[in-house]
Enzyme design. Structure first.
Site, mmCIF file in Angstrom:
data_model
loop_
_atom_site.group_PDB
_atom_site.id
_atom_site.type_symbol
_atom_site.label_atom_id
_atom_site.label_comp_id
_atom_site.label_asym_id
_atom_site.label_seq_id
_atom_site.Cartn_x
_atom_site.Cartn_y
_atom_site.Cartn_z
ATOM 1 N N SER A 186 -3.937 3.496 0.425
ATOM 2 C CA SER A 186 -2.410 3.615 0.488
ATOM 3 C C SER A 186 -1.392 4.278 1.039
ATOM 4 O O SER A 186 -1.034 4.481 0.968
ATOM 5 C CB SER A 186 -2.210 3.228 -0.857
ATOM 6 N N HIS A 214 -3.752 -3.598 0.392
ATOM 7 C CA HIS A 214 -3.296 -3.137 2.023
ATOM 8 C C HIS A 214 -3.771 -3.722 3.005
ATOM 9 O O HIS A 214 -3.487 -3.161 4.436
ATOM 10 C CB HIS A 214 -3.277 -1.719 1.687
ATOM 11 N N LYS A 244 2.219 -8.015 -1.236
ATOM 12 C CA LYS A 244 2.927 -6.969 -0.372
ATOM 13 C C LYS A 244 2.564 -7.661 1.080
ATOM 14 O O LYS A 244 3.735 -8.495 1.294
ATOM 15 C CB LYS A 244 1.574 -5.944 0.049
#
Length: 396
Positions: A186, A214, A244
């Site tokens: 990340s 991610h 996300k």
């Protein structure tokens, strides 16, 4: 009367953080977290959210969430094992398994909860975990909670991983051994070397665990890093977040049916915390449907990502070795990094500084997160501000 010892501890340590440029100021956003956000009375180009595909403000998801509130209420009302498992939860988990290419999936209240839940449900003091040194804090905490022996592995160093795996197996000290890695890291945006990791795991008969917070929605036509490498049948645990790229909140573990069955009876956040709200579950399911139906949002995300990377590099910023939309501008000194972020903010760009302990000392950076919702005009404005502030501070 409050504790004098507590007050002394808090005041001394807060002042220490402020003096080192390590104290994080929290900026409340007025309104939605979209490509433009309203902070401290002004509109700013938002380059700090994890809302990769712009789904957090998508009208289709908002409508689905509203409908779920009308039909199922605002809360699930109980933990999953009593009567907090709604039909909506089962639909989401079926969709997640289909999306990730696994037999089954289980949803949790957050991605952080997934790592606290899954690692400690399977690993114990008689086991060992080979963990990449740059793994997310939730992985580190999940490993600690399990009480397994944590063997730190140099970042994406396959020779070090193989050597430490060999030593752990040959020592005969451990019942089970697991390799844990982020799919996408990340802070730097690099991708785990999953084919090599799986090869080492197969050589030594080790478990594999990939936290793809991610990567999901970003790589592998949206299905994530494991799918990107075609390794759905080779990875034991696929961890993801719904907060996300999916744009909502929550997390999940995907894997074999017997793994999911075990987590339902032994993972503590599932057993002892009220389940995800109906609106969140319905919106997450709708988001996954969108990703499975079309790659349009991913294509726009990558287009914007490449545009911003190219622009920042051309200006002379150090953007590291990112292979994903995560685009750090590495400044180094913590105070300079925070000042750079502050000046960007003042000029119209919200790009948050990331400093120790999130990243090692001396590697402070401003992390940029372009999304599918940004326009070229927004990115051009951001680049112009980066150039102005960068030159002003003699960073480029």
């Amino acid at each position: 009367m409050t504790s004098s010892k507590l007050n002394q501890f808090l005041n001394e340590n807060l002042e220490d953080l402020k003096s080192q440029g390590l104290y994080n100021e929290i900026d409340p956003v007025k309104g939605a977290n979209g490509p433009i956000i309203h902070v401290n009375g002004k509109d700013l180009i938002n380059l700090s959210s994890n809302n990769y595909l712009g789904l957090a403000t998508d009208a289709r998801l908002k409508n689905v969430a509203k409908q779920a509130i009308d039909s199922h209420g605002v809360g699930a009302g109980a933990v999953r094992t009593i009567n907090g498992t709604l039909d909506l939860h089962l639909k989401l988990e079926e969709k997640l398994a289909q999306f990730k290419g696994t037999e089954a999936a289980i949803a949790y209240q957050s991605g952080f909860n997934c790592n606290m839940a899954a690692i400690s449900a399977v690993m114990d003091k008689n086991d060992a975990i080979l963990s990449d040194e740059l793994n997310h804090a939730s992985i580190i905490d999940g490993c600690r909670l399990s009480k397994a022996k944590i063997i730190r592995v140099n970042h994406s160093d396959m020779e070090d991983l193989r050597q430490k795996a060999k030593e752990a197996v040959e020592s005969g000290l451990y019942n089970k051994i697991m390799i844990i890695t982020d799919g996408v890291f990340s802070m730097d945006g690099d991708v785990a070397k999953l084919p090599e990791i799986v090869e080492i795991a197969e050589e030594f008969d080790l478990m594999t665990y990939v936290d793809d917070a991610h990567g999901s929605g970003v790589l592998g036509k949206g299905a994530g890093t494991v799918k990107h490498f075609g390794l759905q049948d080779k990875v034991d645990f696929q961890i993801g977040t719904l907060s996300k790229a999916i744009g909502v909140v929550g997390g999940y573990v995907a894997g074999k049916q017997n793994l999911i069955d075990w987590l339902k009876v032994r993972s503590r956040p599932f057993l002892f915390s009220t389940s995800l709200t109906p609106a969140d579950v319905a919106a997450s399911t709708a988001a996954i449907d969108l990703l499975m139906e079309s790659s349009e949002l991913q294509e726009k995300l990558w287009e914007n990502s490449e545009y911003l990377k190219k622009g920042l590099s051309a200006l002379g910023f150090d953007i590291g070795h990112s292979e994903t939309p995560i685009t750090p501008c590495i400044i180094g000194d913590e105070k300079t990094t925070q000042q750079f972020s502050k000046r960007l903010n003042e000029e119209g760009v919200y790009a948050k500084s990331i400093v120790f302990p999130t990243v090692p000392k001396g590697t402070g950076r401003v992390r940029n997160m372009p999304t599918a919702a940004h326009t070229k005009d927004m990115l051009d404005q951001a680049l112009a501000i980066y150039e102005k502030v960068g030159k002003e501070m003699n960073l480029i």
